[in-house]
Enzyme design. Structure first.
Site, PDB file in Angstrom:
ATOM      1  CG  LEU A 173      -1.978  -0.910   1.501  1.00 54.95           C
ATOM      2  CD1 LEU A 173      -2.580  -0.665   2.883  1.00 54.95           C
ATOM      3  CD2 LEU A 173      -3.051  -0.747   0.423  1.00 54.95           C
ATOM      4  CG  HIS A 174       2.661   3.315  -2.933  1.00 56.54           C
ATOM      5  ND1 HIS A 174       2.340   2.222  -3.679  1.00 56.54           N
ATOM      6  CD2 HIS A 174       2.812   4.326  -3.801  1.00 56.54           C
ATOM      7  CE1 HIS A 174       2.307   2.549  -4.950  1.00 56.54           C
ATOM      8  NE2 HIS A 174       2.573   3.830  -5.063  1.00 56.54           N
TER       9      HIS A 174
END
Ligand code: UD1
Length: 398
Positions: free
Chosen positions: A226-227
Site C-alpha cells: 500500500l502506498h
C-alpha cells in the site's frame, strides 16, 4: 525481433535518445527498453538520466542491479519534496542536460512526477517527447499520477500503449491516432526477464532475519503493498485498511512490503498496534526479484499499486486492488485483478472467495508477451529516422 522493417530505413545520424527514470516503478519499464535498443538499434545513442526522485538503496539502487539496468549517465539527485518542489527541481536540473546533449527525443515512462517534469522541459525546447505506457486513465483527477498521465500524453509526439483501450482514451482527448502505437506491456518484459532468478519467499524472509515458518499453513500466504496517498495519508483510511488486513491475516498470514511513505504514516499515526507480528510480517521495500518471488508463490495479492495489478495478471495470481478505480482495466477484464475498494467486509469476502478456490484465473492480454520493448525499439528508430529525413527535406526546400 518481431519487426523486420527496421533494416529498410536508411541510416542517419541521430542525437541521443534521453531515457528518463525517476521513481521505483520506472526502472522495470526502462530496463527492457535499454536492452532492446542496445541489441536491435545499437546505432542510436542512449543517455540514461535518473532524476533521483527515489534515492535510497531499497527504492532505487538495488533495483538497478536486479533489473540489469546500467548505471545512469546523469543523476539529478532531486530527492523528496512537495509535488511542486519535486517537479520544479527536476525541471531545473534536467534543462541543462537537454541543452548539453541535443537529444533526438526524450523518452519517459509511466506517471510519476519525474515523467511530467522532464516531458515539460523537453517539449518547450522543441524536443519531441516519447511516452511509454501512454493513455491509461483512472478518470480520478484527485490522483497525482492521473494529472501526470494526462499532461504528459498531451505534450508527447509518440505514444506507446499497453492495451487497446488506451488509444480510445487518447483519441477522446484529441490526440491523433497516428501518433499512438500499441506495443504491449514492457512491465511484462521485466517479469519474463526476472522469472528465472526470482527469490523464493523463504529466501526473502531468511534474508530479513525472519522465520519462513511464519508463512506456512494450509492457505499459503498473501502479499500486501500500500502506498497511494489516498490510502495511507489519512489516519482514518489507513486505520480502516489495517483493520481489514488484520481480519484477513486471521485467515492466512500476510507479508507486507512497506513503502517508506506507509511506514512513516503508520508510526506517525500511532497505528503499529494494529499489526500482529505473528500474522503480518512487515518487510522493508523489497527488491525486484524478491517481490517477483513473493508474488509468484502467493495465494493472493492485496495492493494499491498499478504495477502489481499487471504483474499478478502475468503470474496468474489473484489480485485484490484496494482502490475505487483502476487505470488498468484490462487486468480486470482479462486478468486476475478485482477492484474491491476499501470496505472491510468487501475485502474480507473477496479473500474468502479466493481461499475457497474461486479466485480469478485470467489470461494474458494481447502482446503481454515479453517483447514489447523490442517493438518500441523498432518503431522508435523508424519514427526518428522518418522525422529526421522530413526535417532535412524541409531544410533543403526552405
Ligand atoms: C511515487 C509516485 C507513484 C509511484 C510510487 C512508487 C509520484 C507523484 N508518485 O510515489 O506514482 O507509484 O512513487 O513508489 O511521482 N522516500 C524514501 N526513500 C526513497 C524515496 C522516497 O524514504 O527512495 C520517501 C520520501 O521521503 C517521501 C515518501 O517516501 O516521504 C514518498 O516519496 P515520493 O517520491 O514523494 O512519492 P511516492 O509515494 O513514492
Amino acid at each position: 525481433m518481431s519487426n523486420p522493417g527496421v533494416a529498410k530505413v536508411p541510416v542517419v545520424d541521430l542525437g541521443p535518445v534521453i531515457c528518463v527514470v525517476g521513481a521505483r516503478p520506472n526502472f522495470m519499464k526502462m530496463a527492457p527498453i535499454l536492452r532492446a535498443m542496445a541489441a536491435h538499434v545499437p546505432q542510436v545513442p542512449v543517455l540514461l538520466v535518473h532524476t533521483g526522485q527515489h534515492y535510497d538503496q531499497d527504492m532505487s539502487g538495488r533495483l538497478f542491479e536486479e533489473l540489469g539496468l546500467r548505471r545512469p549517465d546523469v543523476n539529478l539527485e532531486v530527492g523528496s519534496g512537495t509535488h511542486a518542489i519535486q517537479t520544479a527541481e527536476v525541471m531545473r536540473r534536467f534543462e541543462p542536460v537537454v541543452d548539453a546533449h541535443s537529444p533526438s527525443c526524450v523518452a519517459v515512462v509511466g506517471d510519476v512526477n519525474s515523467t511530467l517534469a522532464c516531458a515539460l522541459v523537453a517539449v518547450k525546447k522543441g524536443i519531441p517527447v516519447v511516452h511509454i505506457e501512454a493513455g491509461l486513465r483512472s478518470y480520478d483527477r484527485t490522483m497525482p499520477e492521473e494529472i501526470n498521465r494526462i499532461l504528459t500524453d498531451q505534450i508527447s509526439a509518440r505514444l506507446y500503449t499497453t492495451e487497446r483501450t488506451a488509444e480510445d482514451n487518447l483519441v477522446q482527448e484529441g490526440i491523433p491516432s497516428q501518433h499512438v502505437c500499441f506495443v504491449g506491456n514492457v512491465m511484462i518484459d521485466s517479469v519474463v526477464y526476472g522469472r528465472a532468478n526470482a527469490r523464493s519467499a523463504a529466501q526473502t524472509l531468511r534474508a530479513c532475519q525472519m522465520d519462513p515458518a511464519l508463512l506456512s499453513g494450509p492457505a499459503g500466504y498473501g502479499v500486501v503493498t500500500l502506498h497511494r496517498p489516498s490510502n495511507v495519508d489519512n489516519v482514518e483510511t489507513l486505520r480502516a485498511l489495517l483493520e481489514a488486513l488484520a481480519e484477513v491475516a486471521g485467515k492466512l498470514p500476510l507479508v507486507f512490503a512497506l513503502h517508506p511513505r506507509t511506514r512513516s504514516n503508520i508510526d506517525r499515526f500511532g497505528l503499529a498496534n494494529l499489526i500482529d507480528p505473528l500474522r503480518m510480517v512487515l518487510l522493508p521495500p523489497q527488491g525486484y526479484l524478491e517481490m517477483q518471488g513473493l508474488m509468484a508463490g502467493a495465494t493472493i495479492v492485496l495492493t494499491d499499486s498499478g504495477g502489481l495489478q499487471e504483474e499478478t495478471t502475468a503470474l496468474g495470481v489473484p489480485c485484490l486492488t484496494l482502490r475505487e478505480n483502476t487505470e488498468r482495466p484490462i487486468t480486470i477484464e482479462q486478468g486476475t485483478n478485482m477492484l474491491v475498494g476499501r470496505d472491510r467486509a468487501a475485502i474480507v469476502a473477496a479473500v474468502g472467495e479466493v481461499l475457497a478456490g474461486r479466485g480469478k484465473r485470467g489470461r494474458l492480454p494481447e502482446l503481454w508477451d515479453g517483447h514489447a520493448a523490442e517493438r518500441i525499439a523498432a518503431d522508435l528508430y523508424q519514427w526518428l529516422t522518418r522525422r529526421q529525413a522530413g526535417a532535412t527535406r524541409n531544410a533543403f526546400t526552405a
